[in-house]
Design a protein around this motif. Structure first.
Motif, PDB file in Angstrom:
ATOM      1  N   MET A   1       0.811  -1.204   0.000  1.00  0.00           N
ATOM      2  CA  MET A   1       0.000   0.000   0.000  1.00  0.00           C
ATOM      3  C   MET A   1       0.852   1.265   0.000  1.00  0.00           C
ATOM      4  O   MET A   1       0.356   2.355   0.216  1.00  0.00           O
ATOM      5  N   ASN A   2       2.135   1.127  -0.255  1.00  0.00           N
ATOM      6  CA  ASN A   2       2.997   2.309  -0.251  1.00  0.00           C
ATOM      7  C   ASN A   2       2.998   3.031  -1.584  1.00  0.00           C
ATOM      8  O   ASN A   2       3.212   4.230  -1.647  1.00  0.00           O
ATOM      9  N   ASP A   3       2.818   2.282  -2.695  1.00  0.00           N
ATOM     10  CA  ASP A   3       2.825   2.901  -4.021  1.00  0.00           C
ATOM     11  C   ASP A   3       1.492   3.575  -4.293  1.00  0.00           C
ATOM     12  O   ASP A   3       0.445   3.180  -3.774  1.00  0.00           O
ATOM     13  N   PHE A   4       1.542   4.602  -5.143  1.00  0.00           N
ATOM     14  CA  PHE A   4       0.297   5.210  -5.587  1.00  0.00           C
ATOM     15  C   PHE A   4      -0.487   4.199  -6.409  1.00  0.00           C
ATOM     16  O   PHE A   4       0.086   3.333  -7.093  1.00  0.00           O
ATOM     17  N   LEU A   5      -1.797   4.315  -6.379  1.00  0.00           N
ATOM     18  CA  LEU A   5      -2.624   3.456  -7.211  1.00  0.00           C
ATOM     19  C   LEU A   5      -2.483   3.877  -8.675  1.00  0.00           C
ATOM     20  O   LEU A   5      -2.198   5.051  -8.963  1.00  0.00           O
ATOM     21  N   PRO A   6      -2.641   2.957  -9.610  1.00  0.00           N
ATOM     22  CA  PRO A   6      -2.473   3.301 -11.025  1.00  0.00           C
ATOM     23  C   PRO A   6      -3.503   4.324 -11.489  1.00  0.00           C
ATOM     24  O   PRO A   6      -4.692   4.204 -11.180  1.00  0.00           O
ATOM     25  N   ILE A   7      -3.037   5.330 -12.238  1.00  0.00           N
ATOM     26  CA  ILE A   7      -3.947   6.353 -12.769  1.00  0.00           C
ATOM     27  C   ILE A   7      -4.006   6.322 -14.299  1.00  0.00           C
ATOM     28  O   ILE A   7      -4.669   7.155 -14.904  1.00  0.00           O
ATOM     29  N   ASN A   8      -3.310   5.362 -14.915  1.00  0.00           N
ATOM     30  CA  ASN A   8      -3.386   5.181 -16.366  1.00  0.00           C
ATOM     31  C   ASN A   8      -3.039   3.736 -16.692  1.00  0.00           C
ATOM     32  O   ASN A   8      -2.619   2.954 -15.814  1.00  0.00           O
ATOM     33  N   LYS A   9      -3.178   3.366 -17.936  1.00  0.00           N
ATOM     34  CA  LYS A   9      -2.953   1.983 -18.353  1.00  0.00           C
ATOM     35  C   LYS A   9      -1.505   1.567 -18.134  1.00  0.00           C
ATOM     36  O   LYS A   9      -1.230   0.433 -17.712  1.00  0.00           O
ATOM     37  N   LYS A  10      -0.553   2.470 -18.401  1.00  0.00           N
ATOM     38  CA  LYS A  10       0.872   2.157 -18.239  1.00  0.00           C
ATOM     39  C   LYS A  10       1.163   1.742 -16.800  1.00  0.00           C
ATOM     40  O   LYS A  10       1.845   0.728 -16.565  1.00  0.00           O
ATOM     41  N   GLU A  11       0.657   2.494 -15.843  1.00  0.00           N
ATOM     42  CA  GLU A  11       0.904   2.165 -14.439  1.00  0.00           C
ATOM     43  C   GLU A  11       0.191   0.876 -14.037  1.00  0.00           C
ATOM     44  O   GLU A  11       0.680   0.131 -13.186  1.00  0.00           O
ATOM     45  N   MET A  12      -0.942   0.603 -14.634  1.00  0.00           N
ATOM     46  CA  MET A  12      -1.637  -0.654 -14.360  1.00  0.00           C
ATOM     47  C   MET A  12      -0.791  -1.840 -14.817  1.00  0.00           C
ATOM     48  O   MET A  12      -0.612  -2.824 -14.082  1.00  0.00           O
ATOM     49  N   LEU A  13      -0.253  -1.750 -16.037  1.00  0.00           N
ATOM     50  CA  LEU A  13       0.565  -2.840 -16.567  1.00  0.00           C
ATOM     51  C   LEU A  13       1.865  -2.998 -15.791  1.00  0.00           C
ATOM     52  O   LEU A  13       2.368  -4.120 -15.637  1.00  0.00           O
ATOM     53  N   GLU A  14       2.421  -1.891 -15.305  1.00  0.00           N
ATOM     54  CA  GLU A  14       3.652  -1.960 -14.511  1.00  0.00           C
ATOM     55  C   GLU A  14       3.442  -2.744 -13.226  1.00  0.00           C
ATOM     56  O   GLU A  14       4.398  -3.300 -12.669  1.00  0.00           O
ATOM     57  N   ARG A  15       2.238  -2.785 -12.727  1.00  0.00           N
ATOM     58  CA  ARG A  15       1.925  -3.587 -11.539  1.00  0.00           C
ATOM     59  C   ARG A  15       1.713  -5.052 -11.889  1.00  0.00           C
ATOM     60  O   ARG A  15       1.482  -5.883 -11.016  1.00  0.00           O
ATOM     61  N   GLY A  16       1.755  -5.376 -13.176  1.00  0.00           N
ATOM     62  CA  GLY A  16       1.525  -6.741 -13.603  1.00  0.00           C
ATOM     63  C   GLY A  16       0.052  -7.084 -13.739  1.00  0.00           C
ATOM     64  O   GLY A  16      -0.312  -8.255 -13.845  1.00  0.00           O
ATOM     65  N   TRP A  17      -0.807  -6.047 -13.745  1.00  0.00           N
ATOM     66  CA  TRP A  17      -2.246  -6.265 -13.890  1.00  0.00           C
ATOM     67  C   TRP A  17      -2.636  -6.182 -15.363  1.00  0.00           C
ATOM     68  O   TRP A  17      -2.206  -5.283 -16.074  1.00  0.00           O
ATOM     69  N   GLN A  18      -3.475  -7.092 -15.781  1.00  0.00           N
ATOM     70  CA  GLN A  18      -4.057  -7.015 -17.120  1.00  0.00           C
ATOM     71  C   GLN A  18      -5.431  -6.345 -17.101  1.00  0.00           C
ATOM     72  O   GLN A  18      -5.933  -5.898 -18.131  1.00  0.00           O
ATOM     73  N   ASP A  19      -6.017  -6.300 -15.919  1.00  0.00           N
ATOM     74  CA  ASP A  19      -7.299  -5.621 -15.756  1.00  0.00           C
ATOM     75  C   ASP A  19      -7.436  -5.196 -14.304  1.00  0.00           C
ATOM     76  O   ASP A  19      -6.558  -5.470 -13.469  1.00  0.00           O
ATOM     77  N   VAL A  20      -8.538  -4.527 -13.972  1.00  0.00           N
ATOM     78  CA  VAL A  20      -8.790  -4.102 -12.594  1.00  0.00           C
ATOM     79  C   VAL A  20     -10.189  -4.543 -12.192  1.00  0.00           C
ATOM     80  O   VAL A  20     -11.043  -4.842 -13.037  1.00  0.00           O
ATOM     81  N   ASP A  21     -10.415  -4.587 -10.879  1.00  0.00           N
ATOM     82  CA  ASP A  21     -11.755  -4.898 -10.382  1.00  0.00           C
ATOM     83  C   ASP A  21     -12.657  -3.670 -10.464  1.00  0.00           C
ATOM     84  O   ASP A  21     -13.820  -3.771 -10.856  1.00  0.00           O
TER      85      ASP A  21
END
Length: 370
Positions: A1-21
């Motif tokens: 919970m230390n990192d900011f939550l993703p605010i764009n697709k690039k940051e989502m993919l950097e977390r290893g997520w292909q999608d979000v809930d």
């Protein structure tokens, strides 16, 4: 919970997520601080194990920002931000403000007027079958029909204008988590036990509206001793007494079968014989009973045939015979009356079945089926 939550697709993919809930849409700049409701709720959902992306101040003039995370698995959460979007844009004199305190650099114009309505409608157009939950200050203040200062007119509940599926009042931390859990499980049936106990009248209205919205896509089972509430929101009712099911039917049929909803009572100064003579000229009557009261008044009870309303005909018949009616009332039975009758004896279920069968037979005779 230390990192900011993703605010764009690039940051989502950097977390290893292909999608979000969930995609949390806000009219504010993204600030990960507890003075911002979005920060609290998104971190709360993250702590519950959900993948949450923040869509901060999306461009509402095209769909690109709203589709960048793809289709969320569970839904969209929408808020105008920490402040009402109209207050963010205009002074009390309805003059356009030159800055926005909740936008990075104070830049104005980063959110639309009536942001919740605009964002929610865009989402519903792109993803019509994805749940949209609105909340925050702008939605909470407009949860009922209201006078709108900016339009100088009455506007309906924001649920109607936004086409959202649910509205959470206030911060709604607990409600949001519980709603999310239901969505996650893909529950088709919701069981609500005395959901309005301890609430004030405004909150009761809000909860009833929530139940109606949920019932559009789910089966809702409501357990309640508040029969007025049951009558208000339920399509089908089961009455249990001493652990046994004594009746199950629609509210209308329960009232009709156990009561005398097809009866009309009148009072007039005409004699009982004159009352019968006048009523015999009226079509749609199944039976008539009369009784002579004090002061020269005759009381009569009229039973209508199925699917008829003879009140106007009765009134006209007495008027044509120059006999004014002192009373003309339908005899109505409430759900409370039905409940009391069904639970007062051990034979309630049998008695209900007998009355329902009798009503059915009478209706078939009226229809010519017997």
């Amino acid at each position: 919970m230390n990192d900011f939550l993703p605010i764009n697709k690039k940051e989502m993919l950097e977390r290893g997520w292909q999608d979000v809930d969930f995609v949390f849409v806000t009219g504010d700049s993204y600030v990960d601080h507890p003075s911002f409701g979005v920060a609290i709720l998104t971190r709360l959902l993250e702590n519950e194990g959900y993948r949450v992306a923040v869509l901060s101040q999306p461009n509402w003039k095209n769909d690109g920002d709203f589709t960048q995370f793809g289709r969320p698995r569970l839904g969209f959460l929408v808020t105008s931000g920490n402040i009402d979007s109209m207050v963010a844009h205009y002074t009390a004199a309805k003059r356009l403000r030159h800055d926005d305190a909740y936008t990075a650099g104070g830049v104005a114009g980063k959110r639309p007027d009536r942001a919740v309505i605009v964002y929610s409608n865009i989402i519903k157009r792109i993803y019509p079958d994805i749940p949209v939950i609105i909340g925050g200050l702008e939605a909470s203040l407009r949860r009922f029909a209201h006078y709108d200062y900016w339009d100088d007119a009455i506007r309906p509940s924001i649920l109607i204008d936004s086409k959202a599926d649910l509205l959470t009042f206030g911060m709604g931390e607990k409600q949001t988590v519980e709603i999310v859990k239901v969505l996650y499980r893909g529950a088709q049936t919701l069981i609500l036990d005395e959901p309005t106990v301890g609430l004030d009248p405004k909150q009761i209205i809000e909860i009833r509206e929530l139940i109606r919205q949920l019932a559009k896509k789910h089966t809702v089972i409501l357990s309640s001793h508040i029969l007025a509430e049951v009558r208000e929101v339920c399509d089908y009712i089961l009455i249990i007494s001493k652990g046994k099911l004594v009746a199950s039917d629609t509210p209308e049929n329960l009232e009709r079968n156990l009561g005398d909803s097809d009866l009309i009572e009148i009072e007039t100064k005409a004699s009982p014989d004159e009352v019968r003579r006048i009523l015999e000229t009226v079509d749609g009557i199944r039976s008539i009973s009369t009784k002579y009261l004090e002061n020269g008044i005759t009381w009569a009870q009229i039973q209508e045939k199925k699917n008829t309303d003879i009140r106007e005909k009765v009134f006209q018949a007495f008027a044509q015979n120059h006999q004014p009616l002192l009373k003309l009332n339908p005899l109505q039975v409430s759900l409370e009356d039905v409940f009391m009758e069904l639970t007062q004896s051990d034979r309630a279920a049998e008695e209900y079945a007998e009355k329902a069968k009798k009503k059915e037979t009478e209706d078939m005779k009226d229809d010519g089926d017997l």
